[in-house]
Design a protein around this motif. Sequence first.
Motif, PDB file in Angstrom:
ATOM      1  N   ARG A  80       5.573   9.134  -8.350  1.00 36.22           N
ATOM      2  CA  ARG A  80       5.129  10.370  -7.698  1.00 36.22           C
ATOM      3  C   ARG A  80       4.403  11.268  -8.693  1.00 36.22           C
ATOM      4  N   LEU A  81       4.934  11.367  -9.907  1.00 39.51           N
ATOM      5  CA  LEU A  81       4.262  12.156 -10.937  1.00 39.51           C
ATOM      6  C   LEU A  81       2.925  11.531 -11.306  1.00 39.51           C
ATOM      7  N   GLN A  82       2.908  10.210 -11.403  1.00 40.80           N
ATOM      8  CA  GLN A  82       1.683   9.496 -11.729  1.00 40.80           C
ATOM      9  C   GLN A  82       0.621   9.719 -10.650  1.00 40.80           C
ATOM     10  N   CYS A  83       1.036   9.659  -9.397  1.00 44.81           N
ATOM     11  CA  CYS A  83       0.105   9.869  -8.283  1.00 44.81           C
ATOM     12  C   CYS A  83      -0.424  11.302  -8.277  1.00 44.81           C
ATOM     13  N   PHE A  84       0.445  12.253  -8.563  1.00 47.49           N
ATOM     14  CA  PHE A  84       0.036  13.663  -8.589  1.00 47.49           C
ATOM     15  C   PHE A  84      -1.078  13.873  -9.612  1.00 47.49           C
ATOM     16  N   LEU A  87       0.864  -1.174   0.000  1.00 54.51           N
ATOM     17  CA  LEU A  87       0.000   0.000   0.000  1.00 54.51           C
ATOM     18  C   LEU A  87       0.902   1.226   0.000  1.00 54.51           C
ATOM     19  N   ASN A  88       0.829   2.014  -1.054  1.00 55.72           N
ATOM     20  CA  ASN A  88       1.719   3.167  -1.198  1.00 55.72           C
ATOM     21  C   ASN A  88       1.387   4.268  -0.182  1.00 55.72           C
ATOM     22  N   PRO A  89       2.343   5.180   0.071  1.00 58.50           N
ATOM     23  CA  PRO A  89       2.061   6.295   0.972  1.00 58.50           C
ATOM     24  C   PRO A  89       0.798   7.043   0.546  1.00 58.50           C
ATOM     25  N   HIS A  90      -0.053   7.374   1.526  1.00 59.66           N
ATOM     26  CA  HIS A  90      -1.307   8.046   1.222  1.00 59.66           C
ATOM     27  C   HIS A  90      -1.857   8.731   2.470  1.00 59.66           C
ATOM     28  N   ILE A  91      -2.745   9.662   2.258  1.00 59.60           N
ATOM     29  CA  ILE A  91      -3.582  10.185   3.331  1.00 59.60           C
ATOM     30  C   ILE A  91      -5.001   9.721   3.059  1.00 59.60           C
ATOM     31  N   ASP A  92      -5.701   9.315   4.103  1.00 64.08           N
ATOM     32  CA  ASP A  92      -7.053   8.795   3.945  1.00 64.08           C
ATOM     33  C   ASP A  92      -8.037   9.903   3.584  1.00 64.08           C
ATOM     34  N   ASN A  93      -9.089   9.511   2.887  1.00 59.44           N
ATOM     35  CA  ASN A  93     -10.205  10.410   2.626  1.00 59.44           C
ATOM     36  C   ASN A  93     -10.600  11.127   3.917  1.00 59.44           C
ATOM     37  N   SER A  94     -10.841  12.416   3.831  1.00 56.86           N
ATOM     38  CA  SER A  94     -11.054  13.226   5.032  1.00 56.86           C
ATOM     39  C   SER A  94     -12.374  12.960   5.732  1.00 56.86           C
ATOM     40  N   HIS A  95     -13.354  12.350   5.042  1.00 55.98           N
ATOM     41  CA  HIS A  95     -14.702  12.244   5.586  1.00 55.98           C
ATOM     42  C   HIS A  95     -15.256  10.817   5.486  1.00 55.98           C
ATOM     43  N   HIS A 149     -10.673  16.396   1.408  1.00 55.55           N
ATOM     44  CA  HIS A 149      -9.747  15.857   0.419  1.00 55.55           C
ATOM     45  C   HIS A 149     -10.052  14.382   0.198  1.00 55.55           C
ATOM     46  N   ILE A 150      -9.733  13.906  -0.974  1.00 60.38           N
ATOM     47  CA  ILE A 150      -9.886  12.493  -1.308  1.00 60.38           C
ATOM     48  C   ILE A 150      -8.742  11.698  -0.673  1.00 60.38           C
ATOM     49  N   THR A 151      -8.789  10.390  -0.809  1.00 58.90           N
ATOM     50  CA  THR A 151      -7.630   9.565  -0.477  1.00 58.90           C
ATOM     51  C   THR A 151      -6.560   9.859  -1.525  1.00 58.90           C
ATOM     52  N   ALA A 152      -5.482  10.484  -1.080  1.00 57.93           N
ATOM     53  CA  ALA A 152      -4.440  10.930  -2.005  1.00 57.93           C
ATOM     54  C   ALA A 152      -3.186  10.083  -1.823  1.00 57.93           C
ATOM     55  N   PHE A 153      -2.627   9.614  -2.920  1.00 56.94           N
ATOM     56  CA  PHE A 153      -1.458   8.735  -2.887  1.00 56.94           C
ATOM     57  C   PHE A 153      -0.198   9.465  -3.313  1.00 56.94           C
ATOM     58  N   ASN A 154       0.925   8.863  -2.953  1.00 56.87           N
ATOM     59  CA  ASN A 154       2.231   9.376  -3.353  1.00 56.87           C
ATOM     60  C   ASN A 154       3.154   8.191  -3.592  1.00 56.87           C
ATOM     61  N   GLY A 155       4.235   8.425  -4.306  1.00 55.27           N
ATOM     62  CA  GLY A 155       5.255   7.404  -4.459  1.00 55.27           C
ATOM     63  C   GLY A 155       6.246   7.468  -3.303  1.00 55.27           C
ATOM     64  N   ARG A 156       7.001   6.418  -3.141  1.00 50.52           N
ATOM     65  CA  ARG A 156       8.078   6.435  -2.157  1.00 50.52           C
ATOM     66  C   ARG A 156       9.203   7.345  -2.660  1.00 50.52           C
ATOM     67  N   PRO A 157      10.119   7.749  -1.797  1.00 49.08           N
ATOM     68  CA  PRO A 157      11.171   8.683  -2.207  1.00 49.08           C
ATOM     69  C   PRO A 157      11.951   8.244  -3.440  1.00 49.08           C
ATOM     70  N   THR A 173       5.796  14.923   6.671  1.00 52.25           N
ATOM     71  CA  THR A 173       4.823  15.611   5.819  1.00 52.25           C
ATOM     72  C   THR A 173       5.204  15.662   4.346  1.00 52.25           C
ATOM     73  N   ASP A 174       6.499  15.613   4.020  1.00 54.62           N
ATOM     74  CA  ASP A 174       6.883  15.626   2.603  1.00 54.62           C
ATOM     75  C   ASP A 174       7.200  14.222   2.074  1.00 54.62           C
ATOM     76  N   VAL A 175       6.853  13.211   2.855  1.00 57.46           N
ATOM     77  CA  VAL A 175       7.003  11.806   2.460  1.00 57.46           C
ATOM     78  C   VAL A 175       8.438  11.521   2.014  1.00 57.46           C
ATOM     79  N   SER A 176       9.390  11.909   2.859  1.00 59.72           N
ATOM     80  CA  SER A 176      10.797  11.658   2.561  1.00 59.72           C
ATOM     81  C   SER A 176      11.423  10.635   3.513  1.00 59.72           C
ATOM     82  N   LYS A 177      10.827  10.445   4.677  1.00 60.41           N
ATOM     83  CA  LYS A 177      11.314   9.431   5.615  1.00 60.41           C
ATOM     84  C   LYS A 177      10.154   8.935   6.460  1.00 60.41           C
TER      85      LYS A 177
END
Length: 278
Positions: free
Chosen positions: A244-248, A132-140, A230-238, A173-177
């Motif tokens: 990361r571009l794809q997730c954006f 499961l890639n880095p993400h923040i859950d849907n806010s609601h 906000h929706i469930t938003a994903f990011n790539g690992r460092p 917060t910047d998904v670097s570590k």
Amino acid sequence: MSYQKEQMVDLILDKLTEKFDSLREQYFQENDVTKTKFFYVDDLLPVDLAEKIFLAFPEKSEKWRRLTSFRENKCTSKSFDDFDSILRDITFAFQDNSVIQMIEKITEIPNLCGDDTLYAGGLSMMSEGHFLNPHIDNSHNQDRTLYRRANLLFYVTPEWKLENGGNIELWNTDVSKNLTIESKFNRLVVMETNDKSWHSVSKVVAQGRRCCVSNYYFSETSPKQKDYFHITAFNGRPTEKLKRLQCFADNLLRTSVRKVLKKGIGKKDLYKSDDKQV
């Protein structure tokens, strides 16, 4: 020995009460890696009960929902009628008001409430290659009437090791570590959820099944003290620059859809008390 839901509730409350002071200290302790507050408690239930819960997870079933994309690879389910009743009992033991109130006391998150639809919750099973890639859950919640505030993860695979993968990772917060929390047998992890609580699950690299009972709590109170969504938003690992571009791009597209269609366009993965899935 057989256990009923009410007994499970009492056992959970007993452990949380016993560890109350240390869990509060753990939750509010500042961390050098992540700002996401969390605590975990080991040996939550008697070993025989935790083992029975694990054994009730079917290895293969058409009732598992397979989620496969560049964002994630895992299996989930809320089809309790097709599984041993112990799985429904332990899931809804965490939705009991007395357990919710105890978590509220530990975390000081105000006005917590459960979710009998298990929106985004329920059973989770991951095997070799799942992640499961880095993400923040849907806010609601599904209807956008409540804010998602806490995530409860109860791991039940006996003898699961850190090196097997499938561990929860809390990011800065910047998904670097990140900070890794082992998905240890009979361990409950409770973490806050907000627009900065980036988290992921490391890839499973061993044979076997990493099984988890997942629940969310909600509140009318915003974690930011102001209205937001906000929706469930994903990011790539460092190291995953292209992902990361794809997730954006993917996050932008799905956010645009949600602005037009409040409830989205995907399958509404909810549990209904009349035992029907929608």
